[in-house]
Structures are given as C-alpha cells and as structure tokens.
Scaffold this active site. Structure first.
Site: not given
Ligand code: NAD
Ligand code: UDP
Length: 320
Positions: A144, A147, A150, A189, A211-212, A278-279
């Site tokens: 992980r 991500y 980064g 998920v 896990q939450t 947890q989160r």
């Molecule tokens: P998503 O994958 O649907 O959207 C990401 C977008 O970025 C996509 O359209 C993808 O094509 C584009 N992208 C990826 N690499 C790129 C690059 N090098 N140049 C230009 N475009 C690029 O994901 P999302 O859920 O919409 O997430 C959007 C942002 O929010 C991300 O930065 C993600 O890390 C952040 N975020 C999302 C969540 C969530 O739960 N959805 C949680 C925490 C943070």
């Molecule tokens: N998860 C799961 N089944 C699935 C996909 C995810 O049990 O089919 C669990 C995963 O292991 C994690 C939680 O759901 O504990 C949230 O996963 P997700 O990939 O949505 O996001 P993140 O782990 O980045 O919070």
C-alpha cells in the site's frame, strides 16, 4: 478579463472528480477537466461535454501543464487498492510528480490549490478516531506504500510550497467515499458488495470482517471539498473530510444484503497485507472551521448507490 472563476480539476473524469465538475459548473465556474483516463472515463462526464463552460482534456499530471486558472483541485490518482497496486511506480509518480507539476502551475499563475489527500496517511492507525494531529502508522515498503507514502510526500510538497513560496494551499484528508459512478470492477468494498448482491454472487469478506471503515456519501464529500476551497486563505488544513459513522465490514455486507433483498451468502477470504484494522475521522476541525458535516446516513447513501448499480447492470444485461 474574466468574470467567472476558471477551475482546473485533475482526475475530473473519475468518481469524485466528475461530481466536483458538476457542482462547480452549477456554481457558475468555468471547469477544465484534465484526466489520463486510467481509472476515470469520458462516460462519467459525458453529460457535461456540451456545457458551454466545460472543457475536457486528456492529460497525465506526471507532465507539466500550462493553462490559465484561478483554482486547482488536484484529484488525479487511482484510489482503489487494486488499481493503485497495478502499477505502483506510476502511482507514486502520479502523487509526487503530479503534485510538483500542479504546484508549479499554481505558483506560476498564482492559483489556489487543493490536494485530495487521504485517511491512508494515518496508515493502520494506533489512535482512534483519527485527528489531524496524528502522524500515522504507515509501512514505507509494503504493497500500500506507493499510495500512502505518495500522498504523504504530496502533503509535504504542499506545505513546503506554502512556506517557501507563499502558495495558497488546502489539504483535504478524504475518508472512504462511495456513491454512483464508482467503477463496478474497481475492487472497493461498497461497489464490490453491491454488485455481488445484485448479481446474487457470494459477498467477499476479507479477513473476519471485523475491521472498520467510515463511509461518506459523495455529495457530502464534494460539499466539504468546496467549503475548504472557499475558506479563508489562512485555512490550509490538513483537514479530515469524512463521515464519522463507523461500521464493521461485516455490518456493511449485512446492510447491503438487507437493502437489496439479495440471497447472496457471506464468504471469507484472506485479509490483504497491511489492511487497516480501524478507521474513523475526527471531524471537529471541519465542523468548527468550515461549518461542514455530513448529512447523508449510510442507509440512504447505500439506497441511492444500489439504485445506480441496479440500472447500470440492467442496461448491460439488456445490451448483451
Ligand atoms: P478514481 O480512480 O475514480 O479517480 C481518479 C481519477 O484520476 C481518474 O479519473 C483517473 O483516470 C485519474 N488519474 C489517475 N492517474 C492520473 C494521472 N497520472 N494523470 C491524470 N489523471 C489521472 O478515484 P476517486 O475515488 O474519484 O478518487 C479521487 C481522489 O480522491 C484521488 O486522489 C484519491 O486518492 C482521493 N481519495 C479518494 C477516496 C475515496 O474513498 N474515493 C478516499 C481518499 C482519497
Ligand atoms: N474488503 C472486503 N471485501 C471486498 C473488498 C474490500 O472485505 O470485496 C475490505 C478490505 O479488506 C478493507 C475494507 O473492506 O478492510 C475497505 O476496503 P477498500 O478497498 O474499499 O478501501 P480501503 O481498504 O482503502 O479503506
């Protein structure tokens, strides 16, 4: 001379980005959406393509971009573990080179810039719920890390550009967000469980399902991001944006089964490495500073999301 705000949204064709494009157009802004379509699609913004204030360009944020804008929402980055682990080197480049390029642009054109950071900067948190002051518990060399680290490095760059170059920055730490337009195969998920339940397939619980996570509906999240962008320049964040309602993954599965009326069974699969136990966000800062809090309960958000996937899957079946 321009009267309307010009706003760049990187990753604007993704799940969250596409809603942001929509809301910002509604607010009267000119929206430039830049995306390399790695996980996002033109379909997500197809309904905006004819809008006179909307522009879509294919661009990878790992390369410099020269455009005139007033505000930048830097959303570009794959967010699902399956997608960000597919090409981990590219994931780190997207976060780090992407941040450098977008901060460079913001500096040149004096734009205000918001970073879509993440609760993953807290890693597998030892402090619960997570306040912004917590420095996190992150494995720097695991699957992980591309991500998490980064995004952490991107936060560092944002604060260094702020201190060194007086940039106006906003850092949002986004917690798990869900809603329509999540990719049905993106592995997260909520989309996994809904698609499995609607197809009558087994619901895949990783680990023991204890896990939450805390799930925020996309409309609430986007409202929070816009409130942060519009806050006074003194507000830089980092600021948690998420819904503090905390659920075990098993509870989520049971809720999805109840709401879909599915006959799917729960099956247990191995827990991925470094999966946080947890989160839950502490959102006191967002409440006090932005006057923001989520309004949509999990059950209501799931109902809307299920309706979206139900339509999507029916359309696909009709097309086959
Ligand atoms: P998503 O994958 O649907 O959207 C990401 C977008 O970025 C996509 O359209 C993808 O094509 C584009 N992208 C990826 N690499 C790129 C690059 N090098 N140049 C230009 N475009 C690029 O994901 P999302 O859920 O919409 O997430 C959007 C942002 O929010 C991300 O930065 C993600 O890390 C952040 N975020 C999302 C969540 C969530 O739960 N959805 C949680 C925490 C943070
Ligand atoms: N998860 C799961 N089944 C699935 C996909 C995810 O049990 O089919 C669990 C995963 O292991 C994690 C939680 O759901 O504990 C949230 O996963 P997700 O990939 O949505 O996001 P993140 O782990 O980045 O919070």
């Amino acid at each position: 001379m321009h009267l309307e705000r010009r706003i760049l949204i990187t990753g604007g064709a993704g799940f969250i980005g596409s809603f942001l494009c929509e809301r910002l157009l509604e607010s009267g802004a000119n929206v430039l959406c830049a995306d390399n379509f790695f996980t996002g699609t033109r379909t997500n913004v197809a309904h905006l393509l004819n809008h006179p204030r909307f522009e879509l360009m294919r661009h990878d944020v790992c390369f410099p971009l020269y455009v005139e804008v007033d505000e930048i929402y830097n959303m570009a980055c794959p967010a699902s573990p399956i997608h960000y682990q597919f090409d981990p080197v590219q994931t780190t480049k997207t976060s780090v080179h992407g941040a450098i390029n977008m901060l460079g642009l913001a500096k040149r054109v004096k734009a205000k810039i918001l970073q879509a950071s993440t609760s993953e900067v807290y890693g597998d948190p030892a402090v619960h719920p997570q306040p912004e002051e917590y420095w996190g518990n992150v494995n720097p060399i695991g699957p992980r890390s591309c991500y998490d680290e980064g995004k952490r490095c991107a936060e560092t760059l944002f604060f260094d550009y702020h201190r060194q170059h007086n940039l106006r920055i906003k850092v949002a730490r986004i917690f798990n967000t869900y809603g329509p337009r999540m990719h049905p195969n993106d592995g997260r998920v909520v989309s996994n469980f809904i698609v499995q339940a609607l197809r009558g397939e087994d619901i895949t619980l990783y680990g023991d399902g204890q896990q939450t996570r805390s799930f925020c509906y996309v409309d609430d999240l986007v409202r929070g991001l816009m409130a942060l962008m519009d806050s006074p320049d003194s507000v830089t964040g980092p600021i948690n944006i998420g819904n503090p309602g905390e659920f075990t993954i098993r509870q989520l599965a049971e809720e999805v089964i109840a709401l879909t009326g599915s006959k799917s069974k729960l099956v247990f699969m191995p827990l991925p490495q470094d999966d946080p136990k947890q989160r839950k966000p502490n959102i006191e800062k967002a409440q006090e500073i932005l006057g923001w809090e989520p309004r949509i309960q999990l059950r209501d958000g799931l109902t809307k999301t299920i309706a979206y996937f139900d339509n999507l899957l029916s359309d696909r079946m009709a097309a086959e």
